[in-house]
Design a protein around this motif. Structure first.
Motif, PDB file in Angstrom:
ATOM      1  N   ARG A  26       5.336 -14.661  88.373  1.00  0.00           N
ATOM      2  CA  ARG A  26       5.897 -15.392  89.517  1.00  0.00           C
ATOM      3  C   ARG A  26       6.786 -14.447  90.329  1.00  0.00           C
ATOM      4  NH1 ARG A  26       4.601 -18.745  93.012  1.00  0.00           N
ATOM      5  NH2 ARG A  26       3.192 -19.348  91.372  1.00  0.00           N
ATOM      6  N   VAL A  29       4.733 -12.494  92.631  1.00  0.00           N
ATOM      7  CA  VAL A  29       4.395 -13.299  93.815  1.00  0.00           C
ATOM      8  C   VAL A  29       5.560 -13.280  94.799  1.00  0.00           C
ATOM      9  CG1 VAL A  29       3.894 -15.644  94.638  1.00  0.00           C
ATOM     10  CG2 VAL A  29       2.746 -14.765  92.579  1.00  0.00           C
ATOM     11  N   ASP A  33       5.682 -11.929  98.576  1.00  0.00           N
ATOM     12  CA  ASP A  33       6.061 -12.828  99.669  1.00  0.00           C
ATOM     13  C   ASP A  33       6.997 -12.159 100.683  1.00  0.00           C
ATOM     14  OD1 ASP A  33       4.561 -14.953  98.778  1.00  0.00           O
ATOM     15  OD2 ASP A  33       6.231 -15.991  97.798  1.00  0.00           O
ATOM     16  N   ASN A 124      -1.556 -11.857  98.124  1.00  0.00           N
ATOM     17  CA  ASN A 124      -0.681 -12.883  97.578  1.00  0.00           C
ATOM     18  C   ASN A 124      -1.501 -13.902  96.789  1.00  0.00           C
ATOM     19  OD1 ASN A 124       1.005 -15.355  97.493  1.00  0.00           O
ATOM     20  ND2 ASN A 124       2.421 -14.067  98.637  1.00  0.00           N
ATOM     21  N   ARG A 128      -1.204 -15.046  92.852  1.00  0.00           N
ATOM     22  CA  ARG A 128      -1.032 -16.456  92.467  1.00  0.00           C
ATOM     23  C   ARG A 128      -2.128 -16.879  91.482  1.00  0.00           C
ATOM     24  NH1 ARG A 128       2.801 -19.080  95.565  1.00  0.00           N
ATOM     25  NH2 ARG A 128       3.494 -17.892  97.354  1.00  0.00           N
ATOM     26  N   ASN A 131      -1.425 -15.404  88.176  1.00  0.00           N
ATOM     27  CA  ASN A 131      -0.321 -16.135  87.567  1.00  0.00           C
ATOM     28  C   ASN A 131      -0.838 -17.252  86.655  1.00  0.00           C
ATOM     29  OD1 ASN A 131       2.483 -16.664  87.251  1.00  0.00           O
ATOM     30  ND2 ASN A 131       2.315 -18.345  88.691  1.00  0.00           N
ATOM     31  N   VAL A 173      -4.124 -24.049  93.790  1.00  0.00           N
ATOM     32  CA  VAL A 173      -3.411 -22.883  94.341  1.00  0.00           C
ATOM     33  C   VAL A 173      -3.855 -22.628  95.774  1.00  0.00           C
ATOM     34  CG1 VAL A 173      -3.176 -20.367  94.151  1.00  0.00           C
ATOM     35  CG2 VAL A 173      -2.947 -21.781  92.113  1.00  0.00           C
ATOM     36  N   ASN A 177      -1.471 -22.993  99.112  1.00  0.00           N
ATOM     37  CA  ASN A 177      -1.314 -21.864 100.040  1.00  0.00           C
ATOM     38  C   ASN A 177      -1.711 -22.244 101.461  1.00  0.00           C
ATOM     39  OD1 ASN A 177      -0.200 -20.005  98.337  1.00  0.00           O
ATOM     40  ND2 ASN A 177      -2.155 -19.164  97.688  1.00  0.00           N
TER      41      ASN A 177
END
Length: 181
Positions: A26, A29, A33, A124, A128, A131, A173, A177
């Motif tokens: 995380r 991520v 970001d 990104n 994710r 993750n 996810v 997004n």
């Protein structure tokens, strides 16, 4: 009695390990970001995220991983029957996947350190999705351990359920997004 104590420690450190690995990815991520932030804000946040990654990795994730693994090996020595159980072979297969995931996370931390605040060369969305890999592995390992021999009899339903879970999480996810944009 000793076996049960080792088993309890194994479970406790498994929970600690997964908490660490979930949060670590995380943080990747969150680091990614910052790509669109102003340079000043980006530098400050990336330094903080890298600091958090290193601390999380060195103080929680790796020690929990080592203790979890050592306890698992001790349980095998205390109960060698496990090596003959088909469900345990399946669990070991998933653990190999977990070790690869652990290695990937370690390489990503090294890459971030080497980039020295620069952009990560991964999307990104990919981060994710990565993750969620630990979630899938946790699901497979726990289901295998709880259901034991039943898993072997109904392996195809487990695999089908796994792919349905992967599809649902991946779709979620992507939808999250899209709604952020």
């Amino acid at each position: 009695m000793l076996y049960l104590i080792i088993k309890a420690l194994h479970i406790i450190f498994m929970v600690s390990y997964f908490a660490g690995i979930f949060y670590l990815v995380r943080l990747f991520v969150y680091y990614k970001d910052t790509d669109s932030f102003t340079e000043e804000k980006k530098i400050i946040l990336r330094e903080q995220y890298l600091f958090m990654m290193r601390r999380l990795w060195n103080i929680i994730t790796v020690p929990a991983f080592v203790i979890m693994t050592v306890c698992g090996i001790i349980m095998i020595f205390l109960n060698p029957y496990l090596l003959h159980a088909p469900w345990f072979h399946l669990k070991l297969t998933f653990l190999v996947g977990l070790f690869f995931y652990h290695y990937w996370a370690w390489k990503k931390i090294l890459q971030i350190k080497l980039l020295a605040g620069k952009d990560l060369p991964i999307s990104n969305l990919k981060l994710r999705q990565f993750n969620e890999i630990a979630t899938f592995l946790l699901f497979l390992i726990v289901i295998t351990v709880i259901l034991k021999s039943t898993v072997i009899d109904y392996w195809w339903q487990l695999i089908l359920g796994f792919f349905v879970l992967v599809f649902i999480i991946t779709l979620t996810v992507k939808l999250v997004n899209k709604s952020k944009k």
